[in-house]
Design a protein around this motif. Sequence first.
Motif, mmCIF file in Angstrom:
data_model
loop_
_atom_site.group_PDB
_atom_site.id
_atom_site.type_symbol
_atom_site.label_atom_id
_atom_site.label_comp_id
_atom_site.label_asym_id
_atom_site.label_seq_id
_atom_site.Cartn_x
_atom_site.Cartn_y
_atom_site.Cartn_z
ATOM 1 N N UNK A 1 30.361 42.654 32.972
ATOM 2 C CA UNK A 1 30.715 43.105 31.629
ATOM 3 C C UNK A 1 32.108 43.727 31.641
ATOM 4 N N UNK A 2 32.414 44.419 32.721
ATOM 5 C CA UNK A 2 33.723 45.060 32.862
ATOM 6 C C UNK A 2 34.684 44.226 33.701
ATOM 7 N N UNK A 3 34.240 43.027 34.062
ATOM 8 C CA UNK A 3 35.093 42.083 34.781
ATOM 9 C C UNK A 3 35.610 42.668 36.098
ATOM 10 N N UNK A 4 34.723 43.326 36.849
ATOM 11 C CA UNK A 4 35.113 43.914 38.123
ATOM 12 C C UNK A 4 34.150 43.464 39.215
ATOM 13 N N UNK A 5 34.587 43.632 40.459
ATOM 14 C CA UNK A 5 33.696 43.388 41.594
ATOM 15 C C UNK A 5 33.267 44.740 42.144
ATOM 16 N N UNK A 6 32.073 44.784 42.688
ATOM 17 C CA UNK A 6 31.524 46.029 43.192
ATOM 18 C C UNK A 6 32.122 46.400 44.539
ATOM 19 N N UNK B 1 42.567 40.881 46.994
ATOM 20 C CA UNK B 1 42.926 41.530 48.255
ATOM 21 C C UNK B 1 43.320 42.993 48.039
ATOM 22 N N UNK B 2 44.008 43.275 46.923
ATOM 23 C CA UNK B 2 44.427 44.648 46.643
ATOM 24 C C UNK B 2 43.238 45.487 46.180
ATOM 25 N N UNK B 3 42.327 44.887 45.426
ATOM 26 C CA UNK B 3 41.106 45.609 45.032
ATOM 27 C C UNK B 3 40.328 46.005 46.275
ATOM 28 N N UNK B 4 40.198 45.062 47.226
ATOM 29 C CA UNK B 4 39.499 45.351 48.481
ATOM 30 C C UNK B 4 40.239 46.434 49.265
ATOM 31 N N UNK B 5 41.572 46.386 49.247
ATOM 32 C CA UNK B 5 42.375 47.385 49.955
ATOM 33 C C UNK B 5 42.131 48.778 49.397
ATOM 34 N N UNK B 6 42.102 48.895 48.071
ATOM 35 C CA UNK B 6 41.868 50.197 47.442
ATOM 36 C C UNK B 6 40.512 50.767 47.818
ATOM 37 N N UNK C 1 20.910 47.246 37.856
ATOM 38 C CA UNK C 1 22.105 48.010 37.555
ATOM 39 C C UNK C 1 23.361 47.199 37.836
ATOM 40 N N UNK C 2 23.316 46.354 38.876
ATOM 41 C CA UNK C 2 24.486 45.586 39.255
ATOM 42 C C UNK C 2 24.360 44.135 38.822
ATOM 43 N N UNK D 1 43.544 25.098 45.480
ATOM 44 C CA UNK D 1 42.626 25.683 44.491
ATOM 45 C C UNK D 1 41.785 26.787 45.125
ATOM 46 N N UNK D 2 41.741 27.937 44.483
ATOM 47 C CA UNK D 2 40.903 29.052 44.924
ATOM 48 C C UNK D 2 39.485 28.815 44.418
ATOM 49 N N UNK D 3 38.506 29.001 45.288
ATOM 50 C CA UNK D 3 37.119 28.673 44.949
ATOM 51 C C UNK D 3 36.227 29.908 44.834
ATOM 52 N N UNK D 4 36.808 31.098 44.790
ATOM 53 C CA UNK D 4 36.006 32.318 44.700
ATOM 54 C C UNK D 4 36.590 33.225 43.626
ATOM 55 N N UNK D 5 35.844 34.249 43.260
ATOM 56 C CA UNK D 5 36.287 35.185 42.233
ATOM 57 C C UNK D 5 36.820 36.465 42.829
ATOM 58 N N UNK D 6 37.087 37.422 41.974
ATOM 59 C CA UNK D 6 37.522 38.734 42.441
ATOM 60 C C UNK D 6 38.881 39.152 41.926
ATOM 61 N N UNK D 7 39.771 38.181 41.625
ATOM 62 C CA UNK D 7 41.076 38.545 41.056
ATOM 63 C C UNK D 7 40.872 39.097 39.646
#
Length: 347
Positions: A68-73, A182-187, A55-56, A126-132
């Motif tokens: 597919x929706x370009x989001x992090x869980x 950071x804001x996604x994590x905050x929400x 599923x994930x 350089x940022x080396x991780x995803x999530x933005x």
Amino acid sequence: MAKLALNVWKYVIGIVVLAILLMVYMFTDTLVYSFHIRLFPAAAVTWEPELSLKRYSYDVSDPSGARFYNIILEEEALKIKPCIDVNLSASLKHSSLSFIEYKDQPYNIGDEITILVTMKDGYGKRIMFGGDQLRGTIENKQLQASAPCVVTDNMNGTHSVTCEAFWSGTSSIIVVLAYPREIIATNYRIRTQVLATRNIYGLFKSRNYQEDMTCHPNHTHLIKNTNYTELCNLTYMNSGMPFYCGKPKDEHLLCQDWEQVRTHTPYPELQLSDCEDTLLKRGQPTLEQRLNVSIGNEDKAKLTIEKPSIPCSQYNITKLWQSRKATGFFYNGKWNFRNCLGKIDKY
């Protein structure tokens, strides 16, 4: 007659014996199945995680996957530590855009144009991780033309932005930072700390008695974040969608005295760091760099991509859930469908 009666009795006895054997078989099969479940629970235990992994999935082409929706869980976002330094988050001033493939010839209408966004923080590192979460568009202001692009988080600090060439001329590809990680994590985190960012109250009223009680779709979350011991289940009054309110404390009011829902101040106080507050107030900034692209057309008479032939009334709209591509584009300020033939008179 006696011989006929004997044959009938044999037939009846045969039916009875067959029924008994069938019942024994079914009972034995059920017993074996029950025995198997008791002795081998691991089969059920391992099956659930396999479903979760599927599923994930992070397959970009899988509509059931997060990428597919370009989001992090949520579980991934909650692992991100609260923001303490704004300069450690993505900076659009230092981040850059580049073409993945250099072309000395113009693109043609219908071509896909893919660029790479390389993310850097406020220190230029350089940022080396995803999530933005980024948004990409291709536009030509003179033509009043624009279309959304497909953004893919490569989970390594880069994002691929693919735009389709719907019209000819020189256009610009623009990238916006919709939400830093950071804001996604905050929400996600805030929703585990408070009942809601804006509480909903149910008004219970009968004669001269009335009372406001806090409501929420999740009854477990409602009890956890309030001092309620009893709830009113108003799901049946919410078109079957889960909805619960605290049971009125006034003995003159019952659950069926619920009249309406409303929201009012004061809103819950959110636990934000100064860094998170700054990022929230920053809004959705645009990358300073833009890439211009020249789009030609072999048929000079056609200024845009060829229109579909199938009427929208006959198009299977469920196909749209299987695609990440744009469903249309603006040209001369009017919306054009990409997958079917139709028009919007007002929007």
